[in-house]
Structure formats: C-alpha cells, structure tokens
Scaffold this active site. Structure first.
Site, short mmCIF file in Angstrom:
data_model
loop_
_atom_site.label_atom_id
_atom_site.label_comp_id
_atom_site.label_asym_id
_atom_site.label_seq_id
_atom_site.Cartn_x
_atom_site.Cartn_y
_atom_site.Cartn_z
N GLU A 46 36.00 52.85 36.51
CA GLU A 46 35.09 52.29 37.51
C GLU A 46 35.09 53.20 38.72
O GLU A 46 36.12 53.75 39.10
CB GLU A 46 35.53 50.88 37.93
CG GLU A 46 34.61 50.35 39.05
CD GLU A 46 34.80 48.89 39.39
OE1 GLU A 46 35.86 48.34 39.07
OE2 GLU A 46 33.87 48.31 39.98
N CYS A 239 33.16 45.59 39.23
CA CYS A 239 32.24 44.95 40.17
C CYS A 239 31.02 45.80 40.49
O CYS A 239 29.99 45.26 40.90
CB CYS A 239 32.97 44.59 41.45
SG CYS A 239 34.20 43.29 41.20
N ASN A 372 30.00 41.65 34.06
CA ASN A 372 31.37 42.13 34.26
C ASN A 372 32.36 40.98 34.28
O ASN A 372 32.95 40.65 33.25
CB ASN A 372 31.46 42.95 35.56
CG ASN A 372 32.90 43.19 35.97
OD1 ASN A 372 33.71 43.57 35.13
ND2 ASN A 372 33.23 42.95 37.22
N GLU A 373 32.51 40.38 35.39
CA GLU A 373 33.59 39.39 35.55
C GLU A 373 32.92 38.11 36.03
O GLU A 373 33.17 37.65 37.12
CB GLU A 373 34.57 39.94 36.59
CG GLU A 373 35.91 39.31 36.61
CD GLU A 373 36.80 39.97 37.66
OE1 GLU A 373 36.46 39.93 38.85
OE2 GLU A 373 37.83 40.54 37.28
O1 AHR Z 1 39.43 46.85 38.89
C1 AHR Z 1 39.03 46.42 40.15
C2 AHR Z 1 38.13 45.20 40.09
O2 AHR Z 1 38.83 44.10 39.61
C3 AHR Z 1 36.97 45.29 39.16
O3 AHR Z 1 35.89 45.91 39.72
C4 AHR Z 1 36.64 43.86 38.89
O4 AHR Z 1 36.06 43.67 37.63
C5 AHR Z 1 37.95 43.17 39.07
O5 AHR Z 1 37.82 42.11 39.95
#
Ligand code: AHR
Length: 676
Positions: A46, A239, A372-373
């Site tokens: 990322e 993110c 993603n999350e």
């Molecule tokens: O790895 C850092 C962050 O942690 C990522 O962007 C996110 O997916 C998670 O909250």
C-alpha cells in the site's frame, strides 16, 4: 510429557539433561494432508509511509509535472519563472517557462528537493529527462546535482548541459554521473541561455532500476520483495483504495498509459494523522497498475488487485460520502475493465492498452478484491451487484470480500455471514493486535475470543477461504518493530500453516516505510534514500514463504490435561510457550518442521518422524536473539538479527524411528528440513 531420551547424537542438545522436561511431538510424515496453496505467504503493498513515490518507485523528483495543488511544492524557483497550464499532456497540463532574469549577473531556474532529499551514489548514472521547447527556436539549460549545505567551494557536484532546439515539445534525456554519494542531494536547473525555455515533466531516475526499466523501481527494495518469494501480491491498498473522499480513491484507469499523462491523486494518508502529517503526500501514479502486474510477474506472485466498492473510507465519513446504489455502474465497470486489462486479448479495448504498454500476453489475474476494509449493510448491499456482474462475465475470477477492520466481534461475524451468503471465494481478515492476541493468553481469549495459533482450527471448512490480508503484532504501548513481536508472529503463523486447507493466503502489513516519512508502524521493510533494512518480521515471513512445502503434515503432542488426547502444539497452558507445525515438501522430498519457543527458557523437544526410519541430518534455520527483546535491525545494522543456518543430527528411537531431538533456544524460531 516426560520422556526417556532415545540415543540421539545431537550437536545442538548438549545442554539437554535427563531431568529436562522434554516436549514430545509426533509428525505423521507418511500421510500428506491438505495441499499448501502456492499463494499461502505473500505481500501486501500500500502507498502508505511513502511506499510508492519516495519509496519503491524509482522517480527521484517530487511534483515532477507541477500538478500538486500548490504547483511549486517540492520546488524552489528563482528569477523569472512562470507557471502555465496549456501543456501537451491534457491530464497534467502544467509546465514552467524560464526566462531571462533581466541582468547578466542574475539567474533564473528551479530546484527540486526530492523526497526528503535525493539519494545519489558516487559513480552511478542517473537518467535525467524533461519535455522541453524553446519558444524562440533555441535555448539551453544546465542541470546539476547539488548539496546546498556542502562546505566544498561548489554546491554542485555533477552537471550536464542540454541544448533545447525547436519550438515544438520534445523529450530530452541525458545521463548524469554522480561524482559523490549524497543521501540528500537536490536537483537544480539553471536557464543558461538568453532565450527562454519551457519545461514539463522533469524526471530523474537511477539508471540502475529493478530489471533496468526506465520507469522502473528502486532496485534494493524490489529485490527485497523478490527475495521473499511471495505467493501473492495484494495492491494498491488498504485505505487508499477507498480514499478520504470518493474522488481521491485509487483509480486504476488513471494509472495506466504514458506516465506523463497520469493525473495526480491526493494520498489518503496525507489526511489521516495530524501528528504524523505530510502536506506533500500525493500519488503521481507513476507506479501504476501495469507496473504492479509486471512486478508480480517478475517476482512470481499472483496479483491480487483490490478495487473500490463505491465506499469512501468508512472510518472518515458518514453515509452520504459514498456512491449511491444507482451510482455504482462506473465502479462495477472498473472491475470488469480491469479483468480485461489484465487478461483480455491484445485487441480488446483494455487489453490493447496493456499490449501498447509492452505486454501483449495476458497477466493471468485470478483474484479480485472488492472493497478494502468495509463493513455492515453499506458494504453488503453494494457488493452484491459487483459479485453478480463479475460472476456473469468472468466466472473463474475468485472474488475476495472482507470481514472489516476487526478480527472478532459483532461486525466481524456479520461480515463473515454476509460473505458466505454472497459466496465470496475468500474473506479478507485484518488484525493488528497485541502480543496477548498472538499468544492467545487466557486473558486475550476472554477479551477477543478466537485468537492466536488455534484461531483457524475451528473455522468452517465449507465456507469461503481465509485471506489474512493485513496483520502484524503491535506491541502493547510499543507500536513499533521489535524482535519479540516478530517472534509472536512466527508463533501465530504455525496456525496458518496447520490450517492451509482453509487459509489460502496471508500477508503482513504494512510493507514499506521511509524513515523520514512514515505514518504507521511497525512495517516490514524500512529505508532512507540510499539504504534499507529488512525487519525481523520480514525474516519471519521469508522463513515461512521459502519453506511453505506442498502439503500439511499432522504434528501433535499429548494434551497436557489428558495424556490420551493428541492436540496441536499452539502455546496452550502446559506447552511452555511452544508452537509448532509441519509440512511436506514433495518437490524436495523433505519434511519441514517449524518450532517457535516463546518462553524465556530453552525448551527440549523430541519429535518423532513417523514413517521415517534411520538417522538423518536436518538442515536448520534459526532466528534467535540474546539481546533485548525490544531490539530490531536498523539502517546502521541491517543484519543485526537474521536467521542463521546450521545442521542437527537426528537419531533413532524404537524400531529405528527417526527422532529429531533438540533444545530450542529461548525466544527463538527454528525450522528443520529433513530428507524423507
Ligand atoms: O495497513 C494500514 C491500514 O490498515 C490499511 O490501509 C487499512 O486497510 C488498515 O486499516
């Protein structure tokens, strides 16, 4: 678990005495269990901590196209410099015109600070390139590498001149040899003619990039990824897939085609922490989806791109920030078009762009992460039409959904339930948790429920597979890299390995961090402009990835509470902090055993290799440390803590059974490879 020791002549067991508590383990080497997926241990990239621009991406000039909202951010301009916005790249239209300063003793030019400086090494070549035109037909610039603070007579230590000819835009390229090693140099450009010059996309790369590519990657960092032998590579986030706002989400279509015309994006990590704030954190997209796929191919990892599901970061926004249900089409199209970009024929709409970029063959993408999350109804309802569309057009693509940011609890359960209902192929779980979680202490089990190395033993074998997509042990009150937490990751990973039938892939997070530009710790690989070091967590991951074997082997011990029952070795009460797992490596014809001792005492182990007879020499690899448990590798001591190879003589037990007997050092991870 007392054992009458068999006569094993063992180099590493001198300290073992007849009184020692020996932990007896049994490995069924004759019974290959579930296949270990080739994707099992991988990488998650990322663009956080200046991982792309200023990190893996080789570009050394910040704001090379003058597209940052403050157009001269990263630049210092002097003399007669004008910013224009009618350049030849329509998505990056800004450029500068340098004109006569009005006096022969005055100067016009500009100077770039790079990313925390520009790192250059003595005698190495750097590829300077620029789009330029001379409005009056001809002009000249001088391009220098400088150290402004130097006490030498001259700040500049390398210089080239470029004659710009013609009123039309042309790309000019020259090599600049650095005559000194400077970690924080700058790039200075003087107008050296009376007549003006227009400059656009000012770029400087090391000549020596990974695989020698012009729009290439920083060699040492890319090599570290290759050295991991990752099975899967998840990108581009995290993110940043979501963005602080939808319009700043990562948009893959903006990251392909010629680099000069890739529009700038604001990095979501600029906005996250005001106590780790970097106002100049943008994404040039120079490291884009084509480059990611190419990297996956180079390092032999399955690409796992993750795309937006139409949700802006749920942490940072209320419900009205997201795309409405009837606005999802462009997001769904992004998914379908990406599959065509990666896998479609070279004459398809998107496959053609891939081919034009130099890769007519498909990239063979097999996985797609959607969201993603994300969590709860806003995610579940949006995901549905994505799944339908992808399934209808590309039924073979494996869809990766997510259970959200928590590794347990109501939302996590809800996420899993929804992923099962929508028949996701994999569920991406994230867990940044403290030591106790990784060790599954009594207290942690009370607080978190299912945690530690036994977590996956109870998972439903009929549902989606697990992708442990982001995890790391975060020391309680010590959220940075240290040896101890890496060791607990190793302990936890025995549980991933034992459950390879349900865990299809796992990736530590985050991957990269620039020492001058990080927002999040711990991270796997750290660097400044010229140096890097691999953390102990990197070595843990590498030890697993390079010894993942092909099939799970059952490794058990007698239950400390019920000697008649065999249980996995997973740090339960009575195991003295031991964790262990085993795999068969069919290709090598070897049995691999991993033992992690998380206790502060050496632990005697005796491992019966059922199905094998006679003495053997085991190859060992040991990660251990006698210093403080808070220690870590550093830029100055990159190899302070690294795994060390050795050998161990295995003896025989009753009926010539091969027995591996050892005294595993305190707080150590040791793996053994034994020929079958
Ligand atoms: O790895 C850092 C962050 O942690 C990522 O962007 C996110 O997916 C998670 O909250």
């Amino acid at each position: 678990m007392k054992l009458k020791l068999f006569s094993c002549a063992l180099a590493l067991t001198a300290a073992l005495t007849a009184q020692a508590q020996t932990h007896v383990m049994d490995v069924k080497t004759q019974k290959a269990g579930a296949a270990v997926p080739s994707t099992m241990y991988g990488l998650f990239f990322e663009d956080i901590n200046f991982a792309a621009d200023g990190g893996l991406y080789g570009e050394l000039v910040k704001n090379r196209s003058f597209e940052f909202p403050q157009h001269f951010m990263g630049w210092r301009v002097f003399g007669n410099v004008e910013l224009k916005d009618d350049g030849l790249f329509e998505r990056c239209p800004h450029y500068v015109v340098l004109s006569d300063p009005g006096h022969k003793e005055r100067r016009t030019g500009l100077q770039n600070e790079g990313f925390f400086g520009i790192g250059v090494e003595k005698d190495k070549d750097y590829r300077f390139s620029v789009w330029a035109r001379a409005p009056k037909g001809s002009s000249q610039i001088r391009v220098q590498l400088i150290n402004e603070q130097a006490m030498y007579e001259r700040q500049n230590f390398s210089e080239v001149k470029i004659d710009v000819k013609g009123t039309e835009w042309k790309r000019y390229e020259v090599m600049i040899k650095a005559t000194r090693t400077e970690p924080k140099a700058q790039l200075r450009i003087f107008l050296s003619s009376k007549d003006p010059v227009a400059l656009e996309h000012v770029s400087l790369f090391p000549k020596d990039t990974y695989k020698g590519r012009e729009n290439g990657l920083r060699n040492d960092l890319a090599q570290a990824l290759a050295d991991m032998h990752p099975g899967v590579f998840r990108f581009p986030g995290g993110c940043i897939v979501e963005g602080t706002t939808l319009d700043t989400r990562y948009q893959w279509k903006n990251t392909i085609g010629r680099v000069e015309n890739r529009p700038l994006n604001r990095n979501r990590w600029e906005d996250t922490f005001d106590y780790r704030y970097f106002a100049d954190y943008y994404q040039s997209y120079g490291l884009g989806f084509f480059e990611f796929f190419q990297l996956c191919e180079d390092i032999g990892a399955e690409p796992l791109p993750v795309l937006s599901v139409g949700l802006a970061c749920q942490f940072q926004n209320g419900l009205d920030a997201h795309a409405k249900m009837d606005e999802l089409k462009p997001f769904i199209d992004d998914c379908l078009d990406l599959i065509e970009f990666a896998n479609g024929p070279a004459d398809s709409q998107w496959g053609k762009i891939r081919a034009e970029m130099g890769h007519p063959e498909p990239f063979n993408m097999k996985y797609l992460g959607i969201g993603n999350e994300q969590w709860d109804t806003p995610y579940f309802e949006r995901l549905k039409p994505f799944v339908e569309a992808v399934r209808a057009k590309y039924p073979k693509i494996k869809i990766v959904g997510t259970s959200g940011p928590d590794s347990e609890g109501k939302m996590f359960e809800k996420g899993w339930k929804a992923m099962k209902e929508q028949k996701a192929d994999l569920v991406d779980e994230h867990f940044y948790r403290p030591e106790a979680w990784f060790l599954a202490t009594d207290e942690a089990r009370q607080r978190y429920g299912n945690c530690g190395a036994l977590r996956y033993d109870s998972y439903d074998r009929k549902g989606p597979k697990v992708f442990a997509g982001e995890y790391a042990c975060h020391g309680k009150g010590k959220k940075w890299n240290h040896y101890e937490t890496s060791l607990y990751e190793a302990a936890f990973m025995t549980g991933l390995e034992r459950n390879a039938d349900v865990v299809e892939m796992a990736t530590y997070a985050p991957l990269f961090a620039h020492v001058d530009g990080w927002q999040w710790r711990p991270d796997m690989i750290w660097y400044d402009n010229l140096r890097m070091f691999k953390s102990v967590s990197y070595y843990v991951q590498q030890m697993y990835a390079m010894n993942k074997g092909t099939h799970v082997l059952q490794l058990t011990t007698a239950d400390p509470n019920n000697a008649k029952k065999q249980v996995p070795v997973a740090g339960q009460n009575g195991m003295d902090g031991l964790f262990a797992s085993s795999v068969l490596d069919n290709a090598a014809g070897e049995v691999v055993i991993k033992v992690v001792n998380t206790s502060s005492q050496p632990q005697a182990v005796s491992i019966n290799l059922h199905g094998m007879k006679g003495e053997r020499t085991a190859q060992t690899l040991t990660l251990s440390w006698n210093g403080s448990m808070d220690d870590e590798n550093t830029l100055d001591e990159p190899e302070k803590i690294v795994p060390k190879a050795g050998t161990l003589q295995c003896g025989v037990g009753a009926k010539q059974l091969t027995v591996l007997t050892d005294n595993v050092p305190a707080m150590a991870f040791r793996l053994y490879r034994v020929k079958k």
